[in-house]
Design an enzyme around this catalytic site. Structure first.
Site, PDB file in Angstrom:
ATOM      1  N   ARG A 266      -8.259   1.193   4.505  1.00 12.52           N
ATOM      2  CA  ARG A 266      -7.063   1.994   4.164  1.00 12.52           C
ATOM      3  C   ARG A 266      -7.327   2.980   3.016  1.00 12.52           C
ATOM      4  O   ARG A 266      -6.699   2.926   1.970  1.00 12.52           O
ATOM      5  CB  ARG A 266      -5.889   1.073   3.827  1.00 12.52           C
TER       6      ARG A 266
ATOM      7  N   CYS B 163      -6.452  -3.800   3.224  1.00 13.95           N
ATOM      8  CA  CYS B 163      -5.634  -4.916   3.717  1.00 13.95           C
ATOM      9  C   CYS B 163      -6.362  -5.474   4.930  1.00 13.95           C
ATOM     10  O   CYS B 163      -7.445  -5.032   5.289  1.00 13.95           O
ATOM     11  CB  CYS B 163      -4.231  -4.429   4.069  1.00 13.95           C
TER      12      CYS B 163
ATOM     13  N   ILE C   2      -7.449   6.465   0.689  1.00 14.59           N
ATOM     14  CA  ILE C   2      -6.403   7.481   0.418  1.00 14.59           C
ATOM     15  C   ILE C   2      -7.036   8.841   0.129  1.00 14.59           C
ATOM     16  O   ILE C   2      -6.402   9.717  -0.467  1.00 14.59           O
ATOM     17  CB  ILE C   2      -5.495   7.059  -0.755  1.00 14.59           C
TER      18      ILE C   2
ATOM     19  N   ARG D 147       0.810  -1.218   0.000  1.00 16.62           N
ATOM     20  CA  ARG D 147       0.000   0.000   0.000  1.00 16.62           C
ATOM     21  C   ARG D 147       0.836   1.257   0.000  1.00 16.62           C
ATOM     22  O   ARG D 147       0.435   2.282  -0.525  1.00 16.62           O
ATOM     23  CB  ARG D 147      -0.896   0.064   1.233  1.00 16.62           C
TER      24      ARG D 147
END
Ligand code: EPZ
Length: 421
Positions: A121, A116, A123, A92
């Protein structure tokens, strides 16, 4: 598929050194995209994630070479501005090529990293920050298409307030701002030591960054950066893991070549639990303590309790006296190690963000367990050190992403730990 076999019962004693910090080396390696020429780094750990980063940089047209713990990156005209899914999905942190490529070349095409085991996660904070610097961002076919101003090909400094503290977001923005026109102020910046190390390397290359390590960072854009040489700071998460390995076995372990004050929160919690910890200039020592008490922890951005040490500390609490309440506030699913610890006999009640650990001194017994993510794998190895019998930890490719030869380091302290096929 490698496994690690841990035979419980050894008391760990002696001195061991921490390796270079994975989470400093990764952004620093991506920062090389900001300056053409040869960059040299010392104290770079031998890790899978470093290899993955080298592979991605090579796919863009860079060359890299390693001589022991010294790592060189040669950047010339990039042959591609695309960080491909096949590479990004393995790690990542590849999203950290976005800021540098956008700032240096005015464009970047980066695969969305995907989630994950520990969480989705996202962005979004990275992308909002790039937009604040004037970038056009388009999400299409699983990729981020980013472009700076079409005329100037440059980004423009701005003030960016992160609504949520983000280590990677702060890194991407800091790197992008180094070559932007004008000044950038980052508010609610992440204060992790790895971000300080990145800022220090950027300044060695000629960037003008102040405030690193505080929640307000100022970056005055410059025309050009030039490659330099830098030694990566020690890995505080590995150092903390090794200290807990000494503590959980009732041993006397000194972790050398670390930055002890990066672990002030862990040290304070271990002292509250009853351990005697000595703080040296570049070392931490835990003294033998057969009985220790359960304490509560809540993870949060640095300098509070590191989420990357939560799983390891939970292993310690499974054999403490009393009940520990562990609250995870950084990631939404970072209790994957709980079920595996329970297979070893731990008494844990996991909730959404909280796990209640009822400690059982001497209460763990061996069983085959499975690593689910990097820090969970370390947690299972630590529990195996005190579980009666032989614990076989599977899927330890997770471990190899972030720990250089952990079994060798633990064995040097007297642990019965070996890698088996
Ligand atoms: C870094 O991840 C580390 N990885 C992680 O270490 C560490 O756990 C994390 O920081 C927190 O300390 C590297 O440095 C390579 P964040 P990062 O952005 O940058 C949310 C390990 O074990 N968020 O600070 O991805 C995010 O979902 C790894 O070595 C958004 O919502 O962490 C999380 O809940 C695991 N939007 C929180 O913020 C975004 O755009 C903190 O994430 C970015 C993040």
């Amino acid at each position: 598929m490698d496994k690690i076999l841990v035979t419980g019962g050894s008391i760990l004693n002696g001195r061991v050194s921490a390796s270079g910090a994975k989470n400093a080396a990764l952004p620093i390696l991506f920062s090389t995209l900001l300056a053409e020429g040869e960059h040299t780094f010392d104290n770079v750990p031998l890790l899978k994630d470093i290899e993955s980063t080298a592979e991605l940089l090579q796919s863009l047209g860079c060359e890299s070479s390693r001589d022991g713990h010294t790592f060189r990156v040669r950047v010339s005209k990039l042959k591609s501005f695309e960080a491909h899914y096949d590479l990004v999905r393995k790690m990542r942190a590849s999203i950290l090529c976005l800021g540098p490529m956008l700032a240096k070349y005015g464009e970047a095409i980066v695969s969305l990293p995907g989630g994950c085991a520990i969480g989705t996660r996202p962005i979004d904070l990275h992308l909002d920050a790039m937009k604040a610097l004037g970038a056009e961002i388009e999400l299409r076919d699983g990729y981020v298409f980013a472009k700076a101003d079409q005329k100037t090909k440059r980004l423009k400094g701005a003030t960016v307030l992160f609504e949520k503290t983000t280590v990677g977001g702060t890194q991407n923005l800091m790197m992008a701002a180094t070559l932007a026109d004008g000044t950038t102020i980052i508010e609610n910046a992440a204060k992790e030591p790895e971000n300080v190390d990145l800022a220090n390397y950027l300044n060695k290359m000629g960037a003008k960054i102040t405030g690193q390590g505080t929640s307000v960072i100022k970056i005055i854009g410059v025309e050009k950066l030039t490659p330099a040489r830098h030694s990566i700071i020690p890995d505080r998460i590995e150092a903390g893991t090794l200290l807990i390995a000494g503590a959980i076995t009732g041993g006397d372990v000194t972790v050398e070549k670390c930055q002890p004050h990066d672990l002030d929160c862990l040290v304070s919690k271990m002292r509250e639990s009853g351990f005697k910890i000595d703080i040296g200039t570049d070392s931490l020592r835990v003294h033998p303590q057969a009985k220790f008490d359960a304490v509560d922890i809540t993870t949060a951005p640095h300098p509070l309790f590191a989420t990357d040490l939560q799983a390891q500390f939970m292993a310690l609490m499974t054999v403490a006296n009393g009940t520990s309440v562990i609250t995870e506030t950084v990631f939404e699913n970072r209790f994957m190690h709980v079920n595996e610890l329970m297979r070893l006999g731990a008494d844990i009640t996991p909730k959404i963000q909280v796990a209640v650990v009822r400690g059982k001194p001497g209460g763990l017994s061996a069983a085959p367990v499975m690593a689910t993510d990097l820090r969970a794998s370390a947690s299972l190895v630590l529990a195996g050190l005190v579980a009666k019998g032989e614990t076989l930890v599977g899927r330890i490719y997770h471990l190899d992403r972030g720990y250089e030869n952990l079994e060798g380091k633990l064995s040097s302290l007297g642990a019965k730990v070996k890698r088996v096929l």
